[in-house]
Design an enzyme around this catalytic site. Structure first.
Site, PDB file in Angstrom:
ATOM      1  N   PHE A   1     -14.536   2.086   4.275  1.00 46.20           N
ATOM      2  CA  PHE A   1     -13.649   1.647   3.481  1.00 46.20           C
ATOM      3  C   PHE A   1     -13.304   2.589   2.299  1.00 46.20           C
ATOM      4  O   PHE A   1     -14.000   3.022   1.433  1.00 46.20           O
ATOM      5  CB  PHE A   1     -14.385   0.381   2.761  1.00 46.20           C
ATOM      6  CG  PHE A   1     -13.479  -0.753   2.382  1.00 46.20           C
ATOM      7  CD1 PHE A   1     -12.990  -1.640   3.084  1.00 46.20           C
ATOM      8  CD2 PHE A   1     -13.060  -0.641   0.905  1.00 46.20           C
ATOM      9  CE1 PHE A   1     -11.855  -2.619   2.660  1.00 46.20           C
ATOM     10  CE2 PHE A   1     -12.045  -1.147   0.700  1.00 46.20           C
ATOM     11  CZ  PHE A   1     -11.392  -2.446   1.155  1.00 46.20           C
TER      12      PHE A   1
ATOM     13  N   ASP B   1      -4.614   1.609  11.129  1.00 45.36           N
ATOM     14  CA  ASP B   1      -6.024   1.504  11.209  1.00 45.36           C
ATOM     15  C   ASP B   1      -6.209   1.037  12.649  1.00 45.36           C
ATOM     16  O   ASP B   1      -6.220   1.906  13.553  1.00 45.36           O
ATOM     17  CB  ASP B   1      -6.347   0.264  10.326  1.00 45.36           C
ATOM     18  CG  ASP B   1      -7.844  -0.133  10.328  1.00 45.36           C
ATOM     19  OD1 ASP B   1      -8.653   0.359  11.303  1.00 45.36           O
ATOM     20  OD2 ASP B   1      -8.283  -0.959   9.474  1.00 45.36           O
TER      21      ASP B   1
ATOM     22  N   ARG C   1      -5.591   0.454  -6.537  1.00 42.23           N
ATOM     23  CA  ARG C   1      -4.418   0.869  -6.119  1.00 42.23           C
ATOM     24  C   ARG C   1      -3.934   1.940  -6.917  1.00 42.23           C
ATOM     25  O   ARG C   1      -3.188   2.843  -6.301  1.00 42.23           O
ATOM     26  CB  ARG C   1      -3.280  -0.153  -5.869  1.00 42.23           C
ATOM     27  CG  ARG C   1      -3.576  -1.213  -5.053  1.00 42.23           C
ATOM     28  CD  ARG C   1      -2.251  -2.050  -4.758  1.00 42.23           C
ATOM     29  NE  ARG C   1      -2.402  -3.470  -4.158  1.00 42.23           N
ATOM     30  CZ  ARG C   1      -2.450  -3.543  -2.787  1.00 42.23           C
ATOM     31  NH1 ARG C   1      -2.315  -2.548  -1.844  1.00 42.23           N
ATOM     32  NH2 ARG C   1      -2.583  -4.748  -2.207  1.00 42.23           N
TER      33      ARG C   1
ATOM     34  N   GLY D   1       0.768  -1.324   0.013  1.00 44.35           N
ATOM     35  CA  GLY D   1      -0.101  -0.078  -0.051  1.00 44.35           C
ATOM     36  C   GLY D   1       0.824   1.204  -0.047  1.00 44.35           C
ATOM     37  O   GLY D   1       0.375   2.238  -0.508  1.00 44.35           O
TER      38      GLY D   1
ATOM     39  N   GLU E   1       3.987   4.277   5.407  1.00 42.21           N
ATOM     40  CA  GLU E   1       2.577   3.619   5.057  1.00 42.21           C
ATOM     41  C   GLU E   1       1.713   4.253   4.812  1.00 42.21           C
ATOM     42  O   GLU E   1       1.474   5.381   4.890  1.00 42.21           O
ATOM     43  CB  GLU E   1       2.356   3.013   6.801  1.00 42.21           C
ATOM     44  CG  GLU E   1       2.871   1.934   7.222  1.00 42.21           C
ATOM     45  CD  GLU E   1       1.929   0.719   6.602  1.00 42.21           C
ATOM     46  OE1 GLU E   1       1.395   0.558   5.490  1.00 42.21           O
ATOM     47  OE2 GLU E   1       1.822  -0.341   7.337  1.00 42.21           O
ATOM     48  N   ASP E   2       0.836   3.576   4.038  1.00 39.74           N
ATOM     49  CA  ASP E   2      -0.445   4.027   3.541  1.00 39.74           C
ATOM     50  C   ASP E   2      -1.429   4.517   4.555  1.00 39.74           C
ATOM     51  O   ASP E   2      -2.052   5.507   4.459  1.00 39.74           O
ATOM     52  CB  ASP E   2      -1.247   3.335   2.384  1.00 39.74           C
ATOM     53  CG  ASP E   2      -1.220   1.969   2.806  1.00 39.74           C
ATOM     54  OD1 ASP E   2      -0.971   1.610   3.890  1.00 39.74           O
ATOM     55  OD2 ASP E   2      -2.162   1.378   2.044  1.00 39.74           O
TER      56      ASP E   2
END
Ligand code: PRP
Length: 179
Positions: A153, A104, A166, A45, A100-101
């Site tokens: 999401f 969470d 992506r 990601g 990092e993307d």
């Protein structure tokens, strides 16, 4: 259930690019002097964030890649992570920034920080493009956050749905068509 389709854009390409320029400047400002800044991209990601971030930075940047995968749905909450690709270079003594993307629950990042800290970097910081603060299960340190988002999401800009989307240059929400 019908396949989900792209709904409205949540964060536009321009918003992402503007924020990345700010983050790049903050990272460089927080590393005074002329020492190298070693960016560690977490695949898959993080690839697009890394690509734009390094192009917004000067020539003090070096980079490396690692790939991780959670062991599966059941172990997601345990934070157990499988290392699919390790770094090519040692990070001992280096000024390291994890890229990092999204953060969470924070479990993946906590694991990554632990294994990288064990390798004795001179400094370890973390940059995440997106953060879902309401989803956090552990209190993980993130030094640079692009955008806080709600628990929804999202895909695009590195983030996928079954490996699709992506490549979108923006962040979008998915809609299940009302199913
Ligand atoms: C995503 C993301 C983080 C992790 C965050 O990776 O890139 O690594 O989940 O979740 P957490 O904070 O709840 O641990 P994913 O497993 O989707 O892999 P990918 O980057 O290859 O798509």
């Amino acid at each position: 259930m019908p396949a989900p389709y792209l709904a409205s854009s949540l964060i536009t390409q321009d918003q992402i690019q503007d924020r990345i320029v700010e983050i790049a400047a903050e990272i460089e400002r927080d590393s005074p002097g002329d020492g190298l800044i070693h960016l560690v991209c977490v695949l898959k990601g993080g690839f697009m964030f890394l690509a734009d971030l390094v192009r917004a930075m000067g020539d003090r940047v070096t980079l490396d890649f690692m790939a991780v995968s959670s062991y599966g749905k059941n172990t997601k909450t345990s934070g157990e992570v499988r290392l699919l690709k390790d770094l090519d270079q040692s990070i001992e003594g280096r000024d390291v920034v994890i890229v990092e993307d999204i953060v969470d629950t924070g479990l993946t990042l906590t694991y990554l920080q632990e294994i990288l800290r064990a390798r004795a970097p001179g400094r370890l910081r973390t940059a995440c493009l997106l953060s879902k603060p309401t989803r956090r299960l552990v209190n993980v340190q993130v030094d640079y956050v692009g955008f806080d988002i709600d628990d929804q999401f999202v895909v695009g800009y590195g983030l996928d749905y079954a490996e699709q989307y992506r490549n979108l240059p923006y962040i979008a929400m998915l809609d299940d068509g009302g199913a």
